[in-house]
Design a protein around this motif. Structure first.
Motif, short mmCIF file in Angstrom:
data_model
loop_
_atom_site.label_atom_id
_atom_site.label_comp_id
_atom_site.label_asym_id
_atom_site.label_seq_id
_atom_site.Cartn_x
_atom_site.Cartn_y
_atom_site.Cartn_z
N THR A 81 0.83 -1.47 0.06
CA THR A 81 0.15 0.02 0.12
C THR A 81 0.86 1.26 0.06
OG1 THR A 81 -0.09 -0.14 2.52
CG2 THR A 81 -1.75 -1.21 1.08
N ARG A 82 2.17 1.21 0.46
CA ARG A 82 3.00 2.26 0.44
C ARG A 82 3.48 2.60 -0.94
NH1 ARG A 82 4.83 0.01 5.43
NH2 ARG A 82 6.43 -0.92 4.45
N SER A 83 3.53 1.87 -2.02
CA SER A 83 3.93 2.00 -3.17
C SER A 83 3.27 1.33 -4.41
CB SER A 83 5.37 1.62 -3.10
OG SER A 83 5.52 0.17 -3.33
N ASN A 84 3.29 1.72 -5.46
CA ASN A 84 2.67 1.20 -6.63
C ASN A 84 3.67 0.37 -7.69
OD1 ASN A 84 0.50 0.45 -7.96
ND2 ASN A 84 0.18 2.31 -9.03
N THR A 85 4.66 -0.07 -7.38
CA THR A 85 5.72 -0.57 -8.04
C THR A 85 5.39 -2.28 -8.31
OG1 THR A 85 7.23 1.12 -7.25
CG2 THR A 85 8.20 -0.83 -8.57
N ARG A 86 4.86 -2.64 -9.36
CA ARG A 86 4.78 -4.02 -9.68
C ARG A 86 4.14 -4.85 -8.48
NH1 ARG A 86 7.42 -5.60 -14.23
NH2 ARG A 86 7.61 -7.88 -13.16
N ASN A 87 3.25 -4.21 -7.77
CA ASN A 87 2.67 -4.73 -6.68
C ASN A 87 1.64 -5.96 -7.09
OD1 ASN A 87 3.99 -4.04 -4.52
ND2 ASN A 87 3.00 -2.14 -4.49
N PRO A 88 1.35 -6.81 -6.31
CA PRO A 88 0.30 -7.71 -6.88
C PRO A 88 -1.04 -7.52 -6.42
CG PRO A 88 1.27 -8.76 -5.01
CD PRO A 88 2.24 -7.38 -5.37
N MET A 89 -2.13 -7.89 -6.90
CA MET A 89 -3.63 -7.64 -6.45
C MET A 89 -3.84 -8.66 -5.48
SD MET A 89 -5.21 -7.48 -10.17
CE MET A 89 -4.15 -6.71 -11.65
N VAL A 90 -4.25 -8.32 -4.39
CA VAL A 90 -4.30 -9.22 -3.25
C VAL A 90 -5.83 -9.56 -2.95
CG1 VAL A 90 -3.93 -9.72 -0.77
CG2 VAL A 90 -2.28 -8.44 -2.13
N ILE A 91 -6.41 -10.71 -3.12
CA ILE A 91 -7.86 -11.07 -3.13
C ILE A 91 -7.76 -12.21 -2.09
CG2 ILE A 91 -9.99 -11.74 -4.35
CD1 ILE A 91 -8.34 -10.94 -7.03
N ALA A 92 -8.74 -12.14 -1.10
CA ALA A 92 -9.09 -13.17 -0.28
C ALA A 92 -10.70 -13.46 -0.19
CB ALA A 92 -8.58 -12.79 1.23
N ALA A 93 -10.80 -14.60 0.12
CA ALA A 93 -12.15 -15.49 0.16
C ALA A 93 -12.44 -16.01 1.40
CB ALA A 93 -12.47 -16.10 -1.17
N THR A 94 -13.66 -15.96 1.87
CA THR A 94 -13.86 -16.69 3.18
C THR A 94 -15.68 -17.06 3.44
OG1 THR A 94 -13.62 -16.70 5.75
CG2 THR A 94 -14.09 -14.50 4.54
N ASN A 95 -15.95 -17.92 4.17
CA ASN A 95 -17.24 -18.11 4.71
C ASN A 95 -17.34 -17.23 5.94
OD1 ASN A 95 -17.36 -19.81 2.56
ND2 ASN A 95 -16.99 -21.40 3.75
N LYS A 96 -16.41 -16.94 6.61
CA LYS A 96 -16.33 -16.30 8.06
C LYS A 96 -15.67 -15.08 8.14
CE LYS A 96 -17.07 -21.00 10.06
NZ LYS A 96 -16.69 -21.85 11.15
N PRO A 97 -16.17 -13.88 7.50
CA PRO A 97 -15.37 -12.73 7.58
C PRO A 97 -15.24 -12.33 8.99
CG PRO A 97 -17.49 -12.17 6.75
CD PRO A 97 -17.22 -13.83 6.83
N PHE A 98 -16.10 -12.50 9.79
CA PHE A 98 -16.10 -12.04 11.12
C PHE A 98 -14.90 -12.38 11.79
CE2 PHE A 98 -19.85 -14.36 9.95
CZ PHE A 98 -19.58 -15.73 10.18
N ASP A 99 -14.11 -13.61 11.48
CA ASP A 99 -13.09 -14.19 12.45
C ASP A 99 -11.82 -13.76 11.90
OD1 ASP A 99 -14.94 -16.07 13.45
OD2 ASP A 99 -14.31 -17.88 12.13
N ILE A 100 -11.73 -13.01 10.80
CA ILE A 100 -10.47 -12.29 10.37
C ILE A 100 -9.85 -11.30 11.34
CG2 ILE A 100 -9.34 -11.14 8.54
CD1 ILE A 100 -11.28 -12.30 6.51
N ASP A 101 -8.56 -11.49 11.57
CA ASP A 101 -8.01 -10.36 12.34
C ASP A 101 -8.25 -8.96 12.09
OD1 ASP A 101 -5.61 -10.16 14.44
OD2 ASP A 101 -5.22 -8.91 12.72
N ASP A 102 -8.41 -7.93 12.94
CA ASP A 102 -9.01 -6.57 12.65
C ASP A 102 -7.98 -5.97 11.77
OD1 ASP A 102 -11.16 -7.13 14.05
OD2 ASP A 102 -10.16 -6.10 16.06
#
Length: 404
Positions: free
Chosen positions: A251-272
């Motif tokens: 997030t601090r730069s825009n140099t050849r960074n990957p797209m980060v995509i996550a999927a879950t059935n339980k979003p409420f369990d993900i770390d804040d």
């Protein structure tokens, strides 16, 4: 002259090269360290067995020194080489120095078979996904302003099991022609504290090297469950910290960074803190009536159905997910096949015979619904409540009470 001729005919060791004057008979006198599985074997056999990275010139020099310092000196040298090689082999096996353990996770666009025609995706979801590829479609617009200094936020898809989250991402990667790193919980499991954390770093390094690339993390609710939960292992905490470090760099730069995509059935369990980095949030809800009809059309391709069956089936399958609709169609087709086969007395078709023609009627689907039932009602209501507080985009189900 005879002595000189005899000297010229003295055999030399093949592995020693021309720089050494040590004969093969001297090599046979040397034995390996006590833990060597081929001890008591000639030195040539030891070198070949261990595939030691020893250059002939280096070994010849050591063997010449051996004639002055004794057998123990050479054995210590060989043992050192074996120890260093074994250490390197262990590191390679653990994946510390290689991307070989990522090869099963990498999918090229040509390897992906799912397309937008094979899965139902709402227009809102497609727009949210296409925002991730704007830098590829319009690179010149990302050379100034905030778009040049920051990457897009990570994307989180959540919904009931069977709503097609993984299929949506696969179809998106195919459409956008992206290299695709598909990761799940098993890719991070390890008894070693830092192995998972090192793998996360290698994943992001690989993705930057092969830009444009998308990193897709399935079952993110388990991989990145909250650090406040009692009983988390040290390796789990290291994994989260490593992921946050990589996301911070992204997030601090825009140099050849990957797209980060996550999927879950339980979003409420993900770390804040992980949840904060996944700023674009899409709920993949159970399909509404119009979406169910589109999904049924996809799964009924190649089948013959009676009139009005499709419309009525879409009306009578509320709360069914896309996966459950697929299972429903398959079961109905199997029932129709069984019925046709028994009527023709061809339960086991002879080899080379023609296919048994089948037509899917309403009765076949009614029987199939007794076997395939919707199982997501409680989960859907909990997810909708979560989405009302934290979500951005939803594949809407406008029929259900409390739908968003």
């Amino acid at each position: 002259m005879g002595a000189m001729a005899k000297r010229k005919l003295r055999p030399r060791s093949k592995i020693l090269g021309r720089t050494s004057k040590v004969t093969k008979s001297m090599c046979k006198m040397l034995v390996s360290p006590s833990r060597n599985p081929v001890r008591k074997q000639p030195l040539e056999a030891q070198i070949k067995f261990h595939n030691l990275p020893v250059k002939p010139r280096q070994l010849g020099r050591k063997l010449r020194e051996h004639t002055k310092k004794g057998t123990r000196y050479l054995c210590a040298f060989i043992e050192k080489i074996i120890t260093e090689k074994n250490h390197k082999d262990r590191n390679d096996k653990d994946g510390d120095n290689t991307d070989a353990d990522l090869k099963d996770c990498v999918l090229k666009p040509d390897d992906i078979t799912t397309t937008y025609d094979d899965v139902y995706i709402s227009s809102d979801t497609i727009k949210a996904l296409e925002d991730l590829t704007l830098s590829i479609q319009h690179p010149s617009s990302f050379t100034f302003g905030i778009l040049s200094s920051h990457s897009p936020p990570g994307l989180l898809l959540y919904g009931s099991p069977g709503t097609g989250k993984s299929l949506i991402i696969g179809a998106f990667a195919k459409q956008a022609q992206l290299t695709f790193l598909a990761l799940s919980e098993t890719d991070f499991e390890s008894a070693l504290v830092d192995k998972g954390a090192k793998k996360i770093k290698r994943i992001f390094a690989y993705a930057r090297k092969h830009h444009p690339c998308a990193v897709f993390i399935d079952r993110a609710g388990s991989i990145f469950r909250s650090r406040s939960v009692v009983g988390n292992s040290p390796s789990h905490l290291h994994n989260i910290n490593s992921f946050l470090e990589e996301m911070g760099a992204t997030t601090r730069s825009n140099t050849r960074n990957p797209m980060v995509i996550a999927a879950t059935n339980k979003p409420f369990d993900i770390d804040d803190e992980v949840f904060r980095h996944l700023g674009r949030r899409i709920m993949v809800d159970t399909p509404d009536r119009a979406a169910r009809e589109q999904i049924l059309k996809i799964h009924l391709r190649g089948e013959t159905i009676a009139d009005e069956v499709l419309s009525e089936l879409a009306d009578t399958t509320p709360d069914y997910t896309g996966s459950e609709l697929k299972d429903l169609v398959w079961t109905a087709a199997a029932i129709a096949l069984r019925e046709s086969a028994l009527q023709k007395g061809k339960w086991k078709a002879p080899e080379g015979s023609e296919n048994i023609y089948r037509v899917l009627y309403k009765a076949h689907f009614e029987e199939a619904k007794k076997q395939i039932r919707s199982s997501s009602r409680y989960t859907v209501e909990k997810l909708r409540e979560f989405h009302f507080k934290f979500g951005n985009v939803v594949q809407r189900n406008t029929e259900s009470d409390g739908g968003v």
